[in-house]
Design a protein around this motif. Structure first.
Motif, PDB file in Angstrom:
ATOM      1  N   GLN A 129       1.698  -1.668   5.928  1.00  0.00           N
ATOM      2  CA  GLN A 129       0.436  -1.850   6.624  1.00  0.00           C
ATOM      3  C   GLN A 129       0.677  -1.704   8.121  1.00  0.00           C
ATOM      4  O   GLN A 129       1.807  -1.865   8.583  1.00  0.00           O
ATOM      5  N   PRO A 251      -4.811  -0.602   6.702  1.00  0.00           N
ATOM      6  CA  PRO A 251      -4.070   0.495   6.072  1.00  0.00           C
ATOM      7  C   PRO A 251      -3.341   1.341   7.105  1.00  0.00           C
ATOM      8  O   PRO A 251      -3.679   1.337   8.293  1.00  0.00           O
ATOM      9  N   TYR A 380      -1.904   1.935   0.185  1.00  0.00           N
ATOM     10  CA  TYR A 380      -2.448   0.682   0.708  1.00  0.00           C
ATOM     11  C   TYR A 380      -2.761  -0.266  -0.436  1.00  0.00           C
ATOM     12  O   TYR A 380      -3.356   0.124  -1.452  1.00  0.00           O
TER      13      TYR A 380
END
Length: 385
Positions: A129, A251, A380
């Motif tokens: 992330q 993301p 993600y």
């Protein structure tokens, strides 16, 4: 010592281990064991009638390369201190991997406390992330284009729609529905968090956040358009009398860094998040939809110390856009361990990176073949339990 699934009357024992090993608040642990705990998905180590170690296999559907797979998310791996060092973690992980294979699950995910603990079991880093650390004053110049309001259960279908729209171009995310968000509301509430939605002409964004002293943590900031994002960043700024800074997890392909007034005042870093593992390699490969018209065969040696059916030399042939797999005593073109295969299967790395990470010279035939099967994507996932 016996490894088995939990019994009906052992929930409190398993919670005691959880409480000892993790620093979760009592409210969150109450939520988890009242709403998410399932004895049928809980594996325990029984030492002379005492539960001394446990883990849980929370069930999700994961969207990997355009297909949904039933998957077990391994959470709550915990052992009481008096039996640490006896190898119980190895025993319980061996049992778990065998069970996942028997259940015909093709992949599994795990959020590690320490990557080194789980690499030996074939799990490998597959998700990142972006984490922003921003002085909240840096957000004062954004403009509001709609209204913010506290989300309710009447908004569940909008949250699903925003989620699906926002993650349309990423890989490896969890399938969410209205029941998922209903549970998420309770999870966030148990941790003292908040869920707000943004509405302009339509409901086009939402934010999940937590206030911790003079800092705000934004767990999710999902939006359909840039105006919605800017409005929610202004909403964050409106907490400037309460918070000095904000941390936002996003993301890897998020757009916040492109619209910050002065990004040099912010810290933007990649945060490792989740590991993945292939459980049944042969079935995973056979299930793939291949777009290429290539017809070719290669032999790959796979090393998997815990799932024997994944361990050995595989002859993989591509014809008519489908793969056939045969395991046997073949001379192999390349050798990878299951960790590398898992990163390829989750589309976290490409084939060239697989050769580099294993310190191998590229084999053009193998690279061409595997590149028709595996391609790198933006992954993600944002599930915590």
């Amino acid at each position: 010592m016996k490894i088995r699934y939990a019994k009906e009357d052992e929930k409190n024992n398993i919670r005691e281990i959880w409480d000892y090993c993790f620093n979760d608040s009592p409210k969150f642990t109450d939520y988890y064991f009242e709403n998410r705990y399932d004895k049928c998905n809980t594996v325990v180590v029984d030492e002379n009638g005492e539960i001394v170690s446990s883990l849980q296999l929370n069930q999700y559907k994961i969207n990997l390369n355009g297909k949904y797979y039933d998957t077990s998310y391994v959470v709550g791996v915990s052992t009481l201190p008096q039996v640490r060092g006896k190898g119980y973690m190895k025993n319980i992980m061996e049992f778990t991997l065998e069970e996942l294979y028997k259940k015909d699950q093709l992949i599994s995910i795990l959020m590690p406390i320490d990557y080194r603990l789980y690499r030996k079991y074939g799990y490998e880093h597959c998700y990142d992330q972006i984490e922003y650390s921003i002085d909240i004053e840096s957000l004062k110049y954004f403009k509001t284009s709609g209204i913010m309001k506290k989300a309710t259960l009447r908004d569940l279908d909008y949250l699903v729609d925003i989620y699906n729209s926002f993650l349309d171009n990423v890989n490896g995310n969890i399938k969410r529905d209205e029941l998922y968000y209903k549970n998420l509301f309770e999870e966030v509430k148990s941790e003292g968090g908040h869920v707000y939605i943004h509405q302009d002409r339509e409901i086009d964004g939402y934010i999940i956040y937590f206030l911790n002293d003079d800092n705000m943590f934004v767990r999710e900031l999902f939006y359909k358009n840039i105006d919605s994002l800017k409005s929610m960043l202004k909403f964050i700024y409106n907490h400037n009398t309460q918070c000095k800074s904000v941390i936002i997890s996003t993301p890897i392909n998020d757009k916040i860094r492109f619209i910050l007034d002065n990004p040099r005042n912010s810290t933007i870093k990649i945060k490792p998040f989740m590991m993945g593992r292939v459980i049944n390699l042969e079935k995973y490969l056979k299930d793939l939809d291949i777009e290429s018209n290539l017809e070719e065969t290669i032999n790959i040696s796979i090393k998997d110390d815990f799932i024997e059916d994944n361990n050995g030399v595989f002859r993989i042939s591509l014809k008519d856009k489908k793969l056939t797999i045969e395991k046997g005593n073949f001379e192999y073109d390349v050798e990878f361990n299951i960790n590398t295969i898992s990163q390829l299967a989750f589309s976290y790395i490409d084939v060239s990176e697989a050769f580099i990470l294993n310190n191998l010279d590229e084999n053009k035939k193998v690279k061409s073949f595997l590149s028709t099967i595996f391609s790198k994507k933006d992954n993600y996932i944002n599930e915590y339990i």
